[in-house]
Design an enzyme around this catalytic site. Structure first.
Site, PDB file in Angstrom:
ATOM      1  N   ASP A  67       0.835  -1.206   0.000  1.00  0.00           N
ATOM      2  CA  ASP A  67       0.000   0.000   0.000  1.00  0.00           C
ATOM      3  C   ASP A  67       0.867   1.252   0.000  1.00  0.00           C
ATOM      4  O   ASP A  67       2.074   1.196   0.229  1.00  0.00           O
ATOM      5  CB  ASP A  67      -0.983   0.019   1.195  1.00  0.00           C
ATOM      6  N   ASN A 136      -7.333  -3.113  14.048  1.00  0.00           N
ATOM      7  CA  ASN A 136      -8.712  -3.429  13.674  1.00  0.00           C
ATOM      8  C   ASN A 136      -8.770  -4.629  12.720  1.00  0.00           C
ATOM      9  O   ASN A 136      -9.810  -4.921  12.149  1.00  0.00           O
ATOM     10  CB  ASN A 136      -9.379  -2.203  13.034  1.00  0.00           C
ATOM     11  N   HIS A 138      -7.036  -4.937   9.909  1.00  0.00           N
ATOM     12  CA  HIS A 138      -6.803  -4.666   8.483  1.00  0.00           C
ATOM     13  C   HIS A 138      -5.511  -5.333   8.003  1.00  0.00           C
ATOM     14  O   HIS A 138      -4.591  -5.562   8.781  1.00  0.00           O
ATOM     15  CB  HIS A 138      -6.840  -3.164   8.166  1.00  0.00           C
ATOM     16  N   GLU A 143      -9.595  -2.142   5.140  1.00  0.00           N
ATOM     17  CA  GLU A 143     -10.193  -1.896   6.441  1.00  0.00           C
ATOM     18  C   GLU A 143     -11.396  -2.830   6.641  1.00  0.00           C
ATOM     19  O   GLU A 143     -11.896  -3.429   5.670  1.00  0.00           O
ATOM     20  CB  GLU A 143     -10.632  -0.425   6.518  1.00  0.00           C
TER      21      GLU A 143
END
Ligand code: PGA
Length: 251
Positions: A67, A136, A138, A143
């Protein structure tokens, strides 16, 4: 799934670097999917040490970062391009023509994403994808709620993720709101995945990802279905796992 639990972060970094070095030795033109964040920093240090000992050659390696933030200059303190230079590329004999990032300078994000996918396919797909895991759940910047069928695309970061990315040098308002990430489908198509997690603060999400239901609420949970997944955890990150023997029996 192969599971390795190390005593501490140093052990995790060494174990992960050795796995990478083995794969590069076996296939010098390996196509490597790279991750950034705090977790792999030690692994990159160990890889640089192996390189300095003459044990790893990066000259034919091809890399794709998982990313990158959208529309930030390469010299932005949060740029993952900058991160890779600092932690790995400038220290080893990698050919910069073989390193790939989703370009952040072009305004047509869809074209950028299509081109990134095309380049990955042109290299025969990713051989080994390195991943960290977000608090979380991800993976990359996929996400919670990301579809399993996603490919490389522009995403909006959650406020929780943005808050965690702010640091001493970068205030929250300076943290970009968007990024380009490999999709979940692209990640799952990697031939092998190496997932790393360190520290007590990751222990709950590691348990949910590895032992909870496979659910888009926890994107990393899809990795349970990957046919060649290696997980390296330090003891703190493994603290909440139950029935380690059952997990290992999946090996
Ligand atoms: P971290 O990030 O290594 O900085 O905890 C992991 C991630 O968000 O993928």
């Amino acid at each position: 799934m192969q599971l390795q639990i190390t005593n501490d972060y140093r052990g995790l970094s060494r174990a992960a670097a050795r796995i990478m070095a083995q794969r590069i030795l076996t296939k010098p033109n390996l196509v490597l999917g790279l991750a950034t964040g705090k977790t792999p920093i030690g692994m990159y240090e160990e890889l640089v040490a192996l390189y300095r000992q003459g044990l790893v050659d990066f000259s034919s390696l091809v890399t794709f970062n998982v990313d990158e933030f959208f529309a930030i200059p390469v010299d932005h303190p949060l740029s993952y391009h900058h991160y890779m230079e600092e932690h790995l590329f400038q220290h080893v004999n990698i050919n910069s023509r073989n390193t790939h990032f989703p370009s952040t300078t072009v305004s047509d994000a869809n074209a950028v994403c299509r081109e990134y996918e095309r380049r990955i396919q042109a290299h025969g797909g990713i051989d080994l994808q390195i991943l960290g895991i977000g608090h979380n759940g991800h993976i990359g910047f996929n996400e919670p709620g990301s579809d399993w069928g996603t490919t490389t695309r522009l995403v909006t970061l959650t406020e929780e993720t943005r808050a965690r990315l702010a640091n001493r040098d970068v205030s929250l308002t300076e943290v970009p709101r968007q990024a380009i990430t490999l999709g979940i489908k692209t990640i799952m198509h990697a031939k092998e995945i190496l997932l790393l997690a360190s520290g007590r603060e990751k222990a709950m999400i590691v348990r949910q990802a590895l032992q909870g239901p496979v659910s888009t609420d926890i994107p990393a949970s899809i990795l349970q279905l990957h046919p060649r997944l290696t997980v390296v955890l330090d003891r703190d990150a493994a603290k909440e796992l139950n029935d380690l023997d059952d997990l290992r029996r999946l090996e």
